[in-house]
Motif scaffolding. Structure first.
Motif, mmCIF file in Angstrom:
data_model
loop_
_atom_site.group_PDB
_atom_site.id
_atom_site.type_symbol
_atom_site.label_atom_id
_atom_site.label_comp_id
_atom_site.label_asym_id
_atom_site.label_seq_id
_atom_site.Cartn_x
_atom_site.Cartn_y
_atom_site.Cartn_z
ATOM 1 N N VAL A 447 23.746 65.310 107.239
ATOM 2 C CA VAL A 447 22.799 65.732 108.275
ATOM 3 C C VAL A 447 23.448 66.054 109.612
ATOM 4 C CG1 VAL A 447 20.879 64.469 107.224
ATOM 5 C CG2 VAL A 447 22.315 63.341 108.934
ATOM 6 N N VAL A 448 24.711 65.636 109.830
ATOM 7 C CA VAL A 448 25.351 65.937 111.107
ATOM 8 C C VAL A 448 26.426 67.001 110.899
ATOM 9 C CG1 VAL A 448 24.944 63.599 111.952
ATOM 10 C CG2 VAL A 448 27.135 64.147 110.889
ATOM 11 N N GLN A 449 26.696 67.738 111.938
ATOM 12 C CA GLN A 449 27.687 68.806 111.873
ATOM 13 C C GLN A 449 29.105 68.303 112.137
ATOM 14 O OE1 GLN A 449 26.982 72.022 110.978
ATOM 15 N NE2 GLN A 449 24.952 71.197 110.531
ATOM 16 N N ASP A 450 29.216 67.278 112.968
ATOM 17 C CA ASP A 450 30.549 66.874 113.402
ATOM 18 C C ASP A 450 30.580 65.370 113.653
ATOM 19 O OD1 ASP A 450 33.178 67.011 114.176
ATOM 20 O OD2 ASP A 450 32.703 67.465 116.265
ATOM 21 N N LEU A 500 30.909 57.521 111.776
ATOM 22 C CA LEU A 500 31.804 57.812 110.656
ATOM 23 C C LEU A 500 31.071 58.583 109.567
ATOM 24 C CD1 LEU A 500 33.712 54.408 110.312
ATOM 25 C CD2 LEU A 500 34.765 56.633 110.819
ATOM 26 N N ILE A 501 31.780 59.529 108.964
ATOM 27 C CA ILE A 501 31.204 60.319 107.871
ATOM 28 C C ILE A 501 32.175 60.335 106.688
ATOM 29 C CG2 ILE A 501 29.765 61.796 109.334
ATOM 30 C CD1 ILE A 501 31.948 63.945 109.175
#
Length: 583
Positions: A447-450, A500-501
């Motif tokens: 869901v997040v770009q960065d 963190l991803i």
């Protein structure tokens, strides 16, 4: 085997639920011996072994060893061993633990030989070949394969490639653990009557000097896969820890970070500085010369460099061709790539000595006294949880044989414990929360770009610890202000964990590795700040307190993380001398 896809939601995560009598987390040396001993003591028990990698080549022995560093040879006594270990530890160790370990120290080593591990003998064929006071030489390239096979034969259940993330708790009692499969993506919920932690120490907290930000990220001496998970799981649940400030830093081959004792002890090659001085015999004679404690040997090349007498070497130029051949054979048993390293440089060590330098610091309870505070049965302060090997504190100089011996001791205690307890009650809300925590980095990635990759956060932690908490680039030195700086920024990093991803299961494992490293690093810095003295130069060098202070710090520095306040509480426990002699 290909990895499974990441789930899109919690309800897509497949569960594997296991009921067992004894759960052992970590299938390295100590964990394998614990599993074998538990089944030997009571074959009717169900013993489950959970391993992050694969049991055949996991832990510190994955690539083999060329020596067993602690063995009670004929004519040596337990009292001799305690006195030697005490001198090596700067006068601070748990003598009760050291004695109980020494009582069974030889048993696992001799069993290993029976199972097929080659141990070298003296020419008379009667005694093991010695290397130094307490070492015996082996051809141990396949020692872990042999141990893994015996573990399978014991009849225990082995679950490979499952990453432990947290203990399962029934109030304050440990009743198992939860983790996830790094290949299948399943959550493993293992409920046990007794849990035994044997995951090893913590590497990768500090930046190694070989790290170029690219290919040498984990060019370490210690196993880079031992990240401190066992410590971190205990810290988060409020277990008492001890002596983290007694870090392990070692003299290693420069640019490769390979072991030096193979050459300096095994072949009696002296350490020399750029002036050609034999450093231990001259500048460090007052500290014991060649018999100086290991922290002196680790600090030696750093002080020589700092004082303008570097670089330093082990002088191999007097070795015979036969000795050089034998030395390379020894390395093929432990660090075979070092032989390739020498060949790639076209280095003839009969003409050019091998350069040495200090390693990055590690938290390793098998070498120093860092780890869980345990009783003589290896029970931690959390009921139902036992610790052995590198993760158990108080007993420095265990090395391979001692870690194996602690596996035997902790297994015996766990077998006794399960005979009188019922399986704890599983808290389903706790399980649901941990499943969400385990996978939130991969949910966030969708869901997040960065976000922040675990590698990026690890780079920041390593540099922070290196520069402000006594890393190799600071010649192991630190002071109150630098440690306070490190603490502030560790807290910033811990707050950034929520960014963190992870894009796959392997990266998800790395996410949890950096989370665990952060928890260990925070406790370590608290310990380094609390001990306002320099007890082990190199391992723990305080520039603002350069001398030893026996009046205040002849004791164990312990800590406990308070889950309710999120604060690390520091306190001391007294040293108790059992064996007479100098300290």
């Amino acid at each position: 085997m290909s990895r499974a896809s990441l789930p899109n939601a919690v309800d897509q995560i497949e569960e594997v639920r296991i009921e067992t009598d004894i759960l052992i987390i970590g299938a390295g040396n100590a964990g394998c011996f614990a599993a074998i001993e538990a089944k030997r003591l009571n074959p009717e028990l169900k013993v489950t072994l959970m391993e992050k990698a694969h049991i055949d080549r996991s832990g510190c022995l994955a690539g083999g060893m060329d020596a067993i560093n602690t063995y009670l040879k004929k004519g040596r006594t337990i009292e001799d061993f305690v006195r030697w270990s005490r001198s090596q530890a700067g006068g601070l160790l748990r003598e009760d633990l050291t004695i109980s370990m020494a009582e069974v120290l030889n048993k696992p080593i001799e069993e290993w030989e029976e199972w097929g591990m080659p141990i070298k003998y003296e020419e008379d064929g009667e005694e093991y070949k010695t290397r130094g006071k307490w070492d015996i030489t082996i051809s141990g390239s396949e020692m872990k394969i042999i141990l893994a096979e015996k573990t399978r034969e014991s009849g225990c259940e082995i679950i490979n490639r499952v990453v432990a993330t947290n203990y399962l708790m029934d109030e304050n009692k440990v009743i198992g653990a939860i983790g996830f499969g790094v290949r299948d993506g399943k959550v493993y919920i293992i409920r046990a009557k007794a849990t035994l932690i044997a995951t090893g120490g913590s590497a990768g907290l500090y930046k190694p000097y070989q790290n170029d930000g690219n290919d040498s990220h984990h060019q370490l001496w210690y196993s880079p896969f031992n990240v401190g998970t066992g410590y971190a799981m205990g810290i988060r649940k409020g277990a008492e820890m001890t002596t983290f400030e007694m870090r392990w830093c070692a003299t290693r081959t420069k640019d490769f970070n390979g072991p030096i004792d193979t050459i300096s002890v095994g072949y009696k090659t002296p350490m020399v500085n750029c002036k050609g001085e034999q450093i231990l015999q001259t500048r460090y004679a007052h500290l014991g010369g060649d018999e100086a404690p290991r922290f002196i040997r680790a600090n030696l090349p750093m002080d020589e460099w700092r004082e303008g007498r570097g670089p330093c070497y082990v002088d191999t130029t007097h070795m015979t061709p036969d000795q050089i051949r034998d030395m390379k054979y020894d390395y093929l048993n432990e660090r075979p790539s070092f032989v390739l390293f020498l060949a790639s440089r076209a280095q003839d060590i009969s003409q050019e000595p091998i350069e040495i330098y200090g390693s990055d610091p590690y938290i390793v309870g098998g070498h120093t006294a860092s780890g869980y505070w345990v009783d003589v049965k290896r029970a931690t302060t959390l009921p139902g949880l036992y610790a052995c090997g590198d993760v158990a504190g108080g007993t420095p100089n265990k090395f391979v044989g001692g870690c194996a011996a602690e596996g035997l001791l902790s297994a015996k205690a766990a077998v006794e414990y399960v005979a009188s307890v019922e399986t704890g009650k599983l808290n389903e809300e706790q399980v649901a929360q941990e499943k969400e925590r385990i996978f939130e980095a991969c949910f966030r990635n969708k869901v997040v770009q960065d976000g922040i990759k675990p590698r990026e956060m690890e780079e920041r932690l390593q540099r922070l610890m290196d520069e402000y908490a006594g890393g190799v680039h600071q010649f192991f030195r630190m002071n109150k202000e630098s440690l306070q700086y490190a603490m502030r920024h560790i807290k910033i990093l811990k707050n950034q964990v929520k960014y963190l991803i992870a894009s796959d299961l392997h990266e998800l494992m790395e996410v949890h590795e950096i989370i665990d490293r952060l928890d260990v690093a925070e406790v370590l810095v608290h310990h380094l700040m609390y001990r306002e003295e320099t007890r082990w130069p190199g391992w723990q060098s305080r520039t603002d307190f350069p001398d030893k202070n026996d009046e205040k710090f002849d004791c164990f520095v312990n800590s406990r993380y308070n889950p309710e306040t999120s604060e690390v509480e520091m306190f001391t426990r007294p040293y108790e001398q059992i064996i007479s002699g100098d300290r």
